[in-house]
Design an enzyme around this catalytic site. Structure first.
Site, short mmCIF file in Angstrom:
data_model
loop_
_atom_site.label_atom_id
_atom_site.label_comp_id
_atom_site.label_asym_id
_atom_site.label_seq_id
_atom_site.Cartn_x
_atom_site.Cartn_y
_atom_site.Cartn_z
N GLU A 91 0.84 -1.20 0.00
CA GLU A 91 0.00 0.00 0.00
C GLU A 91 0.87 1.24 0.00
O GLU A 91 1.90 1.29 0.67
CB GLU A 91 -0.84 0.04 1.28
CG GLU A 91 -1.73 -1.15 1.45
CD GLU A 91 -2.40 -1.17 2.81
OE1 GLU A 91 -2.98 -2.20 3.15
OE2 GLU A 91 -2.34 -0.15 3.53
N CYS A 104 3.44 8.23 1.47
CA CYS A 104 3.75 7.28 2.55
C CYS A 104 3.99 5.91 1.92
O CYS A 104 3.08 5.35 1.29
CB CYS A 104 2.56 7.25 3.52
SG CYS A 104 2.71 5.99 4.79
N CYS A 111 4.92 -7.71 8.19
CA CYS A 111 5.79 -7.13 9.23
C CYS A 111 5.98 -8.17 10.34
O CYS A 111 5.08 -8.96 10.60
CB CYS A 111 5.14 -5.87 9.80
SG CYS A 111 6.17 -4.99 10.99
N CYS A 115 2.86 -5.33 16.52
CA CYS A 115 2.18 -4.32 17.35
C CYS A 115 0.68 -4.63 17.37
O CYS A 115 0.09 -4.92 16.32
CB CYS A 115 2.43 -2.91 16.81
SG CYS A 115 4.17 -2.47 16.77
N CYS A 118 -1.94 -2.73 15.05
CA CYS A 118 -1.56 -2.52 13.65
C CYS A 118 -1.93 -3.73 12.80
O CYS A 118 -1.70 -4.88 13.20
CB CYS A 118 -0.05 -2.26 13.59
SG CYS A 118 0.55 -2.00 11.91
N GLU A 159 8.61 -2.55 8.82
CA GLU A 159 9.48 -1.85 9.76
C GLU A 159 10.78 -1.50 9.01
O GLU A 159 11.60 -2.38 8.73
CB GLU A 159 9.75 -2.77 10.97
CG GLU A 159 10.85 -2.33 11.89
CD GLU A 159 10.78 -0.87 12.35
OE1 GLU A 159 9.71 -0.42 12.78
OE2 GLU A 159 11.82 -0.19 12.27
N ASN A 289 -6.66 4.09 14.66
CA ASN A 289 -7.58 3.59 13.64
C ASN A 289 -8.00 2.20 14.06
O ASN A 289 -7.15 1.32 14.21
CB ASN A 289 -6.84 3.46 12.29
CG ASN A 289 -6.96 4.69 11.45
OD1 ASN A 289 -8.03 5.26 11.29
ND2 ASN A 289 -5.84 5.11 10.89
N CYS A 331 -2.02 1.39 8.45
CA CYS A 331 -1.10 0.48 7.77
C CYS A 331 -1.64 -0.93 7.59
O CYS A 331 -2.07 -1.55 8.54
CB CYS A 331 0.16 0.32 8.59
SG CYS A 331 0.87 1.84 9.06
N1 SAH Z 1 7.04 0.00 11.57
C1 SAH Z 1 7.16 1.41 11.59
C2 SAH Z 1 6.42 2.12 10.45
C3 SAH Z 1 5.05 1.64 10.08
S1 SAH Z 1 3.69 2.03 11.09
C4 SAH Z 1 6.76 1.95 12.93
O1 SAH Z 1 6.36 1.18 13.79
O2 SAH Z 1 6.90 3.14 13.16
C5 SAH Z 1 3.48 3.77 10.92
C6 SAH Z 1 2.82 4.40 12.15
O3 SAH Z 1 1.42 4.10 12.22
C7 SAH Z 1 3.43 3.90 13.45
O4 SAH Z 1 3.54 4.96 14.36
C8 SAH Z 1 2.39 2.90 13.90
O5 SAH Z 1 2.54 2.63 15.25
C9 SAH Z 1 1.10 3.59 13.50
N2 SAH Z 1 -0.06 2.72 13.40
C10 SAH Z 1 -0.14 1.45 12.95
N3 SAH Z 1 -1.41 0.99 13.03
C11 SAH Z 1 -2.14 2.00 13.54
C12 SAH Z 1 -3.52 2.12 13.87
N4 SAH Z 1 -4.37 1.12 13.70
N5 SAH Z 1 -3.92 3.32 14.35
C13 SAH Z 1 -3.06 4.34 14.53
N6 SAH Z 1 -1.75 4.27 14.25
C14 SAH Z 1 -1.29 3.11 13.76
#
Ligand code: SAH
Length: 345
Positions: A91, A104, A111, A115, A118, A159, A289, A331
């Site tokens: 994406e 972006c 990944c 988390c 995510c 990541e 989100n 994401c």
């Molecule tokens: N792996 C990297 C980059 C990808 S995620 C990182 O962890 O920073 C990009 C950003 O979106 C990160 O801050 C992540 O924590 C956040 N993110 C992922 N899923 C999300 C969600 N459902 N709601 C809000 N932020 C989210």
């Protein structure tokens, strides 16, 4: 096949000499690739047919057209689903700001970080993206938008610091003066906190903005949300950020997804203030989100209320516009939906 968009001009020049061509051809080809952003070698009108044939035999040129486009009704955010040469999907999101568009990009397919809020890692990790596959996302977005991106953020699927070498090579290619010549001051790399790689990145002094996905200010809470915290805890992470600022002179940015009832109490705010108040940094709040697998939710009001607590405590805070929530802009959600649909078919 060599991925031609993964090469800097110097590297391309070496390759062009290897196929018995003159050095100046490399410069010509590099301009076609990175300034004119061609989709096929045959578009290069001043390159002989015989050389185009050689290029087609030796190199792959990643050039994406969206498989699906999702336009947000609430704002100007557009999300593209691109199919890679092996049939996987990534994406790419284009956000429109006053200063221009920001792209972006994804850095991996899937990944490993897991988390909890995510969507990117739920179906696991497939593979790293090559530097060229990251570059190609930007050029596809720029071709569609008919303008050059004012900014690039590595905040899509994956990541970036878990794909460190390719991320650094990507930065070298995109900033090559003979090509796209993007200022790395306009590039942000976001990480969940892979500490040793933060030190390596600091040493390179690339000029990028480092964004840390923090999301909680105590180890107990952060480990619950982000398994990476069990390996690199908050104090190790903050030490690495201090070193990053010291070595590069660049202020670090902390991302904090506000999740109602999880990390937005007064105690959470106090812990965050204590952690960051002496730092030269910036905190970016994002209402979480919601994704299908969780009950996590939040909204602009919660984020604004949390911001107030933090600002009173002396932190430098913004609430990020919740770009494209109606198009699953968080994401990895779209790629997953696509995979599920493909399974049903
Ligand atoms: N792996 C990297 C980059 C990808 S995620 C990182 O962890 O920073 C990009 C950003 O979106 C990160 O801050 C992540 O924590 C956040 N993110 C992922 N899923 C999300 C969600 N459902 N709601 C809000 N932020 C989210």
């Amino acid at each position: 096949m060599l991925d031609i968009l993964s090469l800097t001009l110097d590297e391309l020049t070496e390759q062009i000499i290897l196929i018995d061509e003159l050095k100046y051809r490399a410069k010509q080809i590099f301009t076609w690739l990175h300034v004119k952003k061609i989709s096929e070698f045959s578009e290069m009108t001043d390159i002989p047919k015989a050389l185009i044939k050689k290029l087609n035999e030796k190199f792959i040129l990643h050039s994406y057209k969206p498989t699906e486009i999702f336009q947000s009704f609430r704002d100007n955010t557009v999300k593209y689903l691109f199919m890679l040469s092996d049939g996987e999907y990534v994406e790419t999101v284009v956000m429109r700001y006053k200063r221009g568009i920001s792209v972006c990009v994804s850095t991996q397919v899937g990944c490993k970080m897991g988390c909890k809020f995510c969507a990117s890692g739920i179906a696991g990790f497939i593979r790293n993206l090559s530097p060229g596959e990251i570059v190609a996302q930007i050029y596809a977005a720029e071709r569609i938008s008919a303008e050059n991106a004012a900014g690039v953020v590595l905040m899509g699927i994956g990541e970036p610091l878990d794909n460190f070498d390719n991320t650094v090579r990507f930065l070298n290619v995109i900033s090559d003066k003979a090509g796209r010549n993007m200022s790395l001051r306009h590039v942000s790399v976001s990480t969940c906190g892979i500490v040793p790689k933060i030190y390596s990145l600091a040493e390179l002094k690339t000029g990028i903005t480092l964004s840390i996905s923090l999301h909680a200010a105590t180890d107990i809470k952060r480990s619950k949300l982000m398994p990476v915290n069990d390996v690199y805890n908050i104090s190790a992470l903050i030490k690495a950020c201090d070193e990053y600022l010291k070595l590069t002179g660049r202020r670090v940015s902390f991302e904090y997804s506000v999740i109602d009832g999880e990390n937005n109490s007064r105690e959470d705010a106090d812990a965050l203030i204590k952690l960051l108040k002496t730092k030269n940094c910036h905190v970016n709040l994002i209402p979480v989100n919601s994704i299908r697998e969780t009950t996590f939710h939040s909204g602009k009001k919660s984020a604004e209320a949390f911001k107030l607590l933090l600002t009173k405590g002396g932190l430098n805070v913004t609430v990020r516009r919740t770009l494209g929530t109606d198009i699953d802009a968080a994401c990895g959600q779209l790629r997953r939906t696509k995979k599920d649909t493909a399974k049903v078919k």
